[in-house]
Design a protein around this motif. Structure first.
Motif, PDB file in Angstrom:
ATOM      1  N   UNK A  79       1.220  -1.208   0.407  1.00  0.00           N
ATOM      2  CA  UNK A  79       0.102   0.173  -0.012  1.00  0.00           C
ATOM      3  C   UNK A  79       0.885   1.339   0.311  1.00  0.00           C
ATOM      4  N   UNK A  80       0.288   2.564  -0.446  1.00  0.00           N
ATOM      5  CA  UNK A  80       0.710   3.722  -0.268  1.00  0.00           C
ATOM      6  C   UNK A  80       1.772   3.458   1.140  1.00  0.00           C
ATOM      7  N   UNK A  81       3.379   4.182   1.097  1.00  0.00           N
ATOM      8  CA  UNK A  81       4.111   4.563   2.323  1.00  0.00           C
ATOM      9  C   UNK A  81       4.520   3.253   2.920  1.00  0.00           C
ATOM     10  N   UNK A  82       3.905   1.289   2.277  1.00  0.00           N
ATOM     11  CA  UNK A  82       4.170   0.780   3.228  1.00  0.00           C
ATOM     12  C   UNK A  82       6.085   0.494   2.513  1.00  0.00           C
ATOM     13  N   UNK A 102       8.799  -8.425   0.380  1.00  0.00           N
ATOM     14  CA  UNK A 102       8.532  -8.146   1.799  1.00  0.00           C
ATOM     15  C   UNK A 102       7.675  -6.833   1.644  1.00  0.00           C
ATOM     16  N   UNK A 103       6.936  -7.109   2.277  1.00  0.00           N
ATOM     17  CA  UNK A 103       5.864  -5.336   2.821  1.00  0.00           C
ATOM     18  C   UNK A 103       6.161  -5.481   4.146  1.00  0.00           C
ATOM     19  N   UNK A 104       6.234  -4.393   4.992  1.00  0.00           N
ATOM     20  CA  UNK A 104       6.670  -3.986   6.025  1.00  0.00           C
ATOM     21  C   UNK A 104       6.595  -5.482   6.955  1.00  0.00           C
ATOM     22  N   UNK A 145       6.804   2.266  -1.313  1.00  0.00           N
ATOM     23  CA  UNK A 145       5.883   2.282  -1.970  1.00  0.00           C
ATOM     24  C   UNK A 145       5.407   4.153  -1.933  1.00  0.00           C
ATOM     25  N   UNK A 146       5.327   4.440  -2.794  1.00  0.00           N
ATOM     26  CA  UNK A 146       4.451   5.986  -2.849  1.00  0.00           C
ATOM     27  C   UNK A 146       3.716   5.758  -3.962  1.00  0.00           C
ATOM     28  N   UNK A 147       3.043   5.141  -4.771  1.00  0.00           N
ATOM     29  CA  UNK A 147       2.319   5.458  -5.607  1.00  0.00           C
ATOM     30  C   UNK A 147       1.526   3.513  -5.662  1.00  0.00           C
TER      31      UNK A 147
END
Length: 201
Positions: A79-82, A102-104, A145-147
Motif C-alpha cells: 500500500x502507499x507508504x509501505x 517483503x512488505x512491512x 511505495x509512493x503510488x
C-alpha cells in the motif's frame, strides 16, 4: 535466538564463528543466507574432553505462520507508504524494475513488480541521477511505495537516507559493503562500485 529478517546473499558472520545449519551456505569464508527468513543461532554443548565450546549453529528459517497469518500473507498487498524489500530484476535509462518479496517486514505469498523511476531515486540533484550507477540487477533494495501505479507495477522510491541498496554483489560476484551513501566496496578485491546506498538502521 532469532533476529530480524534476512534475505538471500546476506552475510551473517565469519565461517569460523559458526557451524552452518539449514538455509545458509559458505562463500569466501562467510556464512551467507540462502533464503528469506529469520536467523536462528543454537549454542552447542561444551566438549568435556577439551573443556572448550563448539561454535553455535546458525540457520535461516522461514517464520512459522498461523493459518490466519498464512492466509493474510498470501493476500498481503503493498500500500502507499509501505516499506518493502525488493530485488532489482532489470534496468534501463529511465527506471529500475524490481520484484517485491517483503512488505512491512512480512514475506509476501506472491512477488509483486515495482518500478523505481529515475526521478524517485534520491532527493537531491535529481537531474544528475543515472539508473545504471544507482542499481544493478540482483541488488536487494529497501524502498517505499509512493503510488499504486498501474495494473502491473507499484511505483517505488528510494529518495530517503534509509532507503536504497542494502545488499549487492560486485561485477565479479563478490559481496560488497557500503563505504558511503553512493559507493560499495568488494569484500575480496576492494573494487568500488557506485550505488544508491541505504543508510543502515
Amino acid at each position: 535466538m532469532m533476529t530480524s529478517l534476512v534475505v538471500p546473499g546476506q552475510p551473517l558472520g565469519v565461517a569460523t564463528a559458526y557451524v552452518p545449519g539449514t538455509g545458509v551456505h559458505i562463500f569466501n569464508n562467510q556464512i551467507i543466507a540462502s533464503l528469506v527468513g529469520k536467523v536462528v543461532t543454537i549454542p552447542n554443548a561444551s566438549n568435556t574432553a577439551t573443556t572448550s565450546s563448539a561454535p553455535p549453529t546458525i540457520s535461516v528459517v522461514k517464520p512459522v505462520l498461523t493459518p490466519e497469518e498464512e492466509s493474510s500473507s498470501s493476500t498481503l498487498l503493498p500500500d502507499v507508504s509501505s516499506t518493502v524489500l525488493c530485488r532489482i530484476t532489470r534496468i534501463n535509462a529511465r527506471q529500475a524494475t524490481a520484484a517485491i518479496f517483503v512488505v512491512n517486514d512480512r514475506i509476501v505469498g506472491d512477488e509483486f513488480q515495482g518500478v523505481i523511476r529515475v526521478q524517485d531515486v534520491r532527493l537531491t540533484e535529481i537531474d544528475k541521477v543515472k539508473i545504471f550507477t544507482s542499481f544493478r540487477p540482483g541488488d536487494i533494495v529497501r524502498a517505499r511505495v509512493i503510488s499504486l501505479g498501474d495494473q502491473s507495477n507499484y511505483y517505488l522510491s528510494t529518495a530517503s537516507n534509509e532507503l536504497g541498496v542494502i545488499m549487492a554483489s560486485s561485477e565479479s560476484g563478490d559481496s560488497m559493503y557500503p563505504i558511503n551513501w553512493r559507493e560499495m566496496k568488494s569484500v575480496r578485491t576492494g573494487a568500488v562500485e557506485e550505488r544508491k546506498v541505504a543508510k543502515p538502521f
